[in-house]
Write a protein that holds these residues in place. Structure first.
Motif, PDB file in Angstrom:
ATOM      1  N   ALA A  14       0.844  -1.199   0.000  1.00 41.26           N
ATOM      2  CA  ALA A  14       0.000   0.000   0.000  1.00 41.26           C
ATOM      3  C   ALA A  14       0.882   1.253   0.000  1.00 41.26           C
ATOM      4  CB  ALA A  14      -0.925  -0.004   1.214  1.00 41.26           C
ATOM      5  N   VAL A  15       1.945   1.214   0.792  1.00 48.04           N
ATOM      6  CA  VAL A  15       2.893   2.337   0.810  1.00 48.04           C
ATOM      7  C   VAL A  15       3.506   2.512  -0.584  1.00 48.04           C
ATOM      8  CG1 VAL A  15       5.148   3.074   1.693  1.00 48.04           C
ATOM      9  CG2 VAL A  15       3.369   2.293   3.278  1.00 48.04           C
ATOM     10  N   LEU A  16       3.854   1.407  -1.229  1.00 49.59           N
ATOM     11  CA  LEU A  16       4.426   1.506  -2.579  1.00 49.59           C
ATOM     12  C   LEU A  16       3.442   2.111  -3.570  1.00 49.59           C
ATOM     13  CD1 LEU A  16       6.448  -1.787  -3.122  1.00 49.59           C
ATOM     14  CD2 LEU A  16       7.300   0.499  -2.577  1.00 49.59           C
ATOM     15  N   VAL A  17       2.191   1.670  -3.525  1.00 45.59           N
ATOM     16  CA  VAL A  17       1.178   2.201  -4.451  1.00 45.59           C
ATOM     17  C   VAL A  17       1.067   3.712  -4.278  1.00 45.59           C
ATOM     18  CG1 VAL A  17      -1.308   2.270  -4.927  1.00 45.59           C
ATOM     19  CG2 VAL A  17      -0.150   0.069  -4.728  1.00 45.59           C
ATOM     20  N   CYS A  18       0.947   4.167  -3.030  1.00 46.95           N
ATOM     21  CA  CYS A  18       0.789   5.607  -2.788  1.00 46.95           C
ATOM     22  C   CYS A  18       2.057   6.395  -3.117  1.00 46.95           C
ATOM     23  CB  CYS A  18       0.378   5.848  -1.340  1.00 46.95           C
ATOM     24  SG  CYS A  18      -1.309   5.308  -0.993  1.00 46.95           S
ATOM     25  N   THR A  19       3.207   5.843  -2.789  1.00 50.22           N
ATOM     26  CA  THR A  19       4.476   6.509  -3.108  1.00 50.22           C
ATOM     27  C   THR A  19       4.632   6.653  -4.616  1.00 50.22           C
ATOM     28  OG1 THR A  19       5.517   5.653  -1.101  1.00 50.22           O
ATOM     29  CG2 THR A  19       6.985   6.359  -2.874  1.00 50.22           C
ATOM     30  N   SER A  20       4.355   5.594  -5.343  1.00 53.10           N
ATOM     31  CA  SER A  20       4.473   5.627  -6.792  1.00 53.10           C
ATOM     32  C   SER A  20       3.484   6.612  -7.412  1.00 53.10           C
ATOM     33  CB  SER A  20       4.245   4.224  -7.367  1.00 53.10           C
ATOM     34  OG  SER A  20       4.302   4.260  -8.778  1.00 53.10           O
ATOM     35  N   ALA A  21       2.248   6.585  -6.930  1.00 50.17           N
ATOM     36  CA  ALA A  21       1.192   7.430  -7.514  1.00 50.17           C
ATOM     37  C   ALA A  21       1.460   8.913  -7.313  1.00 50.17           C
ATOM     38  CB  ALA A  21      -0.164   7.040  -6.929  1.00 50.17           C
ATOM     39  N   LYS A  22       2.305   9.256  -6.335  1.00 46.11           N
ATOM     40  CA  LYS A  22       2.665  10.665  -6.142  1.00 46.11           C
ATOM     41  C   LYS A  22       3.496  11.189  -7.301  1.00 46.11           C
ATOM     42  CE  LYS A  22       4.864  11.263  -2.401  1.00 46.11           C
ATOM     43  NZ  LYS A  22       5.547  11.416  -1.115  1.00 46.11           N
ATOM     44  N   ASP A  23       4.272  10.292  -7.930  1.00 47.94           N
ATOM     45  CA  ASP A  23       5.248  10.726  -8.930  1.00 47.94           C
ATOM     46  C   ASP A  23       4.898  10.384 -10.377  1.00 47.94           C
ATOM     47  OD1 ASP A  23       6.911  11.727  -6.893  1.00 47.94           O
ATOM     48  OD2 ASP A  23       7.802   9.752  -6.594  1.00 47.94           O
ATOM     49  N   VAL A  24       4.307   9.210 -10.590  1.00 47.92           N
ATOM     50  CA  VAL A  24       4.079   8.753 -11.964  1.00 47.92           C
ATOM     51  C   VAL A  24       2.727   8.052 -12.074  1.00 47.92           C
ATOM     52  CG1 VAL A  24       6.559   8.414 -12.388  1.00 47.92           C
ATOM     53  CG2 VAL A  24       5.173   6.489 -11.630  1.00 47.92           C
ATOM     54  N   LYS A  25       2.301   7.850 -13.306  1.00 50.35           N
ATOM     55  CA  LYS A  25       1.078   7.067 -13.537  1.00 50.35           C
ATOM     56  C   LYS A  25       1.330   5.659 -13.000  1.00 50.35           C
ATOM     57  CE  LYS A  25      -2.234   5.430 -16.784  1.00 50.35           C
ATOM     58  NZ  LYS A  25      -2.401   4.707 -17.985  1.00 50.35           N
ATOM     59  N   THR A  26       0.434   5.220 -12.132  1.00 49.72           N
ATOM     60  CA  THR A  26       0.625   3.949 -11.440  1.00 49.72           C
ATOM     61  C   THR A  26      -0.591   3.052 -11.603  1.00 49.72           C
ATOM     62  OG1 THR A  26       2.061   4.998  -9.800  1.00 49.72           O
ATOM     63  CG2 THR A  26       1.029   2.909  -9.166  1.00 49.72           C
ATOM     64  N   ASN A  27      -0.321   1.804 -11.913  1.00 48.44           N
ATOM     65  CA  ASN A  27      -1.337   0.763 -11.924  1.00 48.44           C
ATOM     66  C   ASN A  27      -0.917  -0.266 -10.885  1.00 48.44           C
ATOM     67  OD1 ASN A  27      -2.904   1.586 -14.390  1.00 48.44           O
ATOM     68  ND2 ASN A  27      -0.877   1.348 -15.284  1.00 48.44           N
ATOM     69  N   ALA A  28      -1.884  -1.020 -10.384  1.00 49.81           N
ATOM     70  CA  ALA A  28      -1.591  -2.043  -9.387  1.00 49.81           C
ATOM     71  C   ALA A  28      -2.085  -3.395  -9.891  1.00 49.81           C
ATOM     72  CB  ALA A  28      -2.248  -1.692  -8.060  1.00 49.81           C
ATOM     73  N   LEU A  29      -1.454  -4.452  -9.399  1.00 48.55           N
ATOM     74  CA  LEU A  29      -1.811  -5.818  -9.785  1.00 48.55           C
ATOM     75  C   LEU A  29      -1.862  -6.672  -8.530  1.00 48.55           C
ATOM     76  CD1 LEU A  29      -2.225  -8.148 -11.828  1.00 48.55           C
ATOM     77  CD2 LEU A  29       0.277  -8.231 -12.076  1.00 48.55           C
ATOM     78  N   VAL A  30      -3.008  -7.331  -8.312  1.00 50.57           N
ATOM     79  CA  VAL A  30      -3.175  -8.227  -7.165  1.00 50.57           C
ATOM     80  C   VAL A  30      -3.430  -9.632  -7.699  1.00 50.57           C
ATOM     81  CG1 VAL A  30      -5.684  -7.817  -6.910  1.00 50.57           C
ATOM     82  CG2 VAL A  30      -4.332  -8.565  -4.937  1.00 50.57           C
ATOM     83  N   PHE A  31      -2.902 -10.629  -6.990  1.00 50.38           N
ATOM     84  CA  PHE A  31      -3.051 -12.023  -7.389  1.00 50.38           C
ATOM     85  C   PHE A  31      -3.893 -12.787  -6.375  1.00 50.38           C
ATOM     86  CE2 PHE A  31       1.010 -10.910  -9.408  1.00 50.38           C
ATOM     87  CZ  PHE A  31       0.781 -11.364 -10.706  1.00 50.38           C
ATOM     88  N   ASP A  32      -4.776 -13.625  -6.884  1.00 54.31           N
ATOM     89  CA  ASP A  32      -5.471 -14.629  -6.072  1.00 54.31           C
ATOM     90  C   ASP A  32      -4.793 -15.942  -6.408  1.00 54.31           C
ATOM     91  OD1 ASP A  32      -7.079 -16.640  -5.067  1.00 54.31           O
ATOM     92  OD2 ASP A  32      -8.948 -15.817  -5.844  1.00 54.31           O
ATOM     93  N   TYR A  33      -3.937 -16.413  -5.491  1.00 54.75           N
ATOM     94  CA  TYR A  33      -3.190 -17.644  -5.749  1.00 54.75           C
ATOM     95  C   TYR A  33      -3.583 -18.753  -4.781  1.00 54.75           C
ATOM     96  CZ  TYR A  33      -0.108 -15.741  -2.082  1.00 54.75           C
ATOM     97  OH  TYR A  33       0.389 -15.215  -0.925  1.00 54.75           O
ATOM     98  N   GLY A  34      -4.807 -18.636  -4.243  1.00 53.74           N
ATOM     99  CA  GLY A  34      -5.287 -19.648  -3.324  1.00 53.74           C
ATOM    100  C   GLY A  34      -4.809 -19.448  -1.912  1.00 53.74           C
ATOM    101  N   GLN A  35      -4.320 -18.246  -1.603  1.00 48.16           N
ATOM    102  CA  GLN A  35      -3.817 -17.959  -0.267  1.00 48.16           C
ATOM    103  C   GLN A  35      -4.955 -18.037   0.757  1.00 48.16           C
ATOM    104  OE1 GLN A  35      -4.235 -15.851  -2.837  1.00 48.16           O
ATOM    105  NE2 GLN A  35      -3.817 -13.735  -2.291  1.00 48.16           N
ATOM    106  N   PRO A  36      -4.646 -18.542   1.965  1.00 50.30           N
ATOM    107  CA  PRO A  36      -5.687 -18.628   2.988  1.00 50.30           C
ATOM    108  C   PRO A  36      -6.146 -17.252   3.468  1.00 50.30           C
ATOM    109  CG  PRO A  36      -3.556 -19.288   3.895  1.00 50.30           C
ATOM    110  CD  PRO A  36      -3.371 -19.105   2.419  1.00 50.30           C
ATOM    111  N   HIS A  37      -5.376 -16.250   3.172  1.00 47.01           N
ATOM    112  CA  HIS A  37      -5.692 -14.884   3.572  1.00 47.01           C
ATOM    113  C   HIS A  37      -6.200 -14.079   2.369  1.00 47.01           C
ATOM    114  CE1 HIS A  37      -1.547 -15.367   2.397  1.00 47.01           C
ATOM    115  NE2 HIS A  37      -1.410 -14.065   2.205  1.00 47.01           N
ATOM    116  N   LEU A  38      -7.211 -14.624   1.700  1.00 47.30           N
ATOM    117  CA  LEU A  38      -7.772 -13.998   0.504  1.00 47.30           C
ATOM    118  C   LEU A  38      -8.340 -12.608   0.795  1.00 47.30           C
ATOM    119  CD1 LEU A  38      -8.211 -14.507  -2.484  1.00 47.30           C
ATOM    120  CD2 LEU A  38     -10.419 -15.528  -1.926  1.00 47.30           C
ATOM    121  N   LEU A  39      -8.553 -12.313   2.060  1.00 46.38           N
ATOM    122  CA  LEU A  39      -9.011 -10.975   2.443  1.00 46.38           C
ATOM    123  C   LEU A  39      -8.114  -9.891   1.877  1.00 46.38           C
ATOM    124  CD1 LEU A  39     -10.102 -11.246   6.176  1.00 46.38           C
ATOM    125  CD2 LEU A  39     -11.455 -10.353   4.303  1.00 46.38           C
ATOM    126  N   GLU A  40      -6.829 -10.198   1.694  1.00 47.72           N
ATOM    127  CA  GLU A  40      -5.921  -9.178   1.182  1.00 47.72           C
ATOM    128  C   GLU A  40      -6.340  -8.705  -0.205  1.00 47.72           C
ATOM    129  OE1 GLU A  40      -2.005 -10.912   1.330  1.00 47.72           O
ATOM    130  OE2 GLU A  40      -2.292 -12.015  -0.510  1.00 47.72           O
TER     131      GLU A  40
END
Length: 190
Positions: A14-40
């Protein structure tokens, strides 16, 4: 310049997303890899919607090991390698110059794919394939320093999820015992 940030829904990315978005056009990518903590994944989506950041979501198969096999180890062999390879391919397709991921100083001891030597080797491959640069801007930062950065960026503690094994309650709560919880608690309460 444009950038793709691998976003787990946790505090570091989250810190990286916000830090990046301050300076440049930023996109984010999240993966669902079957992690038990899918809440993320849910937290990543909420976070990006609130900040009007484009979030891509991908399903991913990673053979069960460590965390996925629920054997008590948080190590998932090849996870960052696979995610960064896919992230680099997606970043190339989108015209992004860099791919960021959220490795921190505390990660290096346990996770070989959170070390500078790993990033250096990936970038050697990116050089051969004309791919985007891979970077881990928080690699030398402790969790406490990342927490300080989050507060400076206006990120609230409850906007991110860092627990591997959430309690089976409604709403779900962090277990308070897994490695992710221990590191987060230590960072939030020095």
């Amino acid at each position: 310049m444009t950038r793709l940030v691998l976003f787990s829904g946790g505090l570091d990315s989250a810190v990286l997303v916000c830090t990046s978005a301050k300076d440049v056009k930023t996109n984010a990518l999240v993966f669902d890899y079957g992690q038990p903590h899918l809440l993320e994944v849910i937290y990543a989506k909420r976070f990006c919607v609130k900040r009007n950041i484009k979030l891509l979501s991908m399903d991913l198969f990673i053979p069960a090991s460590g965390l996925l096999a629920n054997d008590g180890s948080p190590v998932v062999q090849g996870r960052n390698l696979i995610m960064l390879a896919i992230g680099a391919a997606e970043a190339s397709r989108m015209g992004c110059d860099e791919v960021w991921f959220g490795a921190t100083a505390e990660d290096a001891d346990l996770f070989p794919d959170c070390r500078q030597s790993f990033v250096d080797r990936l970038n050697a491959v990116m050089d051969v394939t004309n791919g985007p640069r891979i970077a881990a801007p928080l690699m030398k930062k402790t969790k406490r320093e990342v927490v300080d950065m989050a507060r400076e960026l206006g990120i609230q503690d409850d906007e991110t999820w860092s627990c591997y094994f959430p309690k089976n309650t409604t709403p779900q709560e962090p277990c308070g015992e897994c490695l992710a919880c221990e590191v987060r608690i230590k960072g939030l309460n020095p």
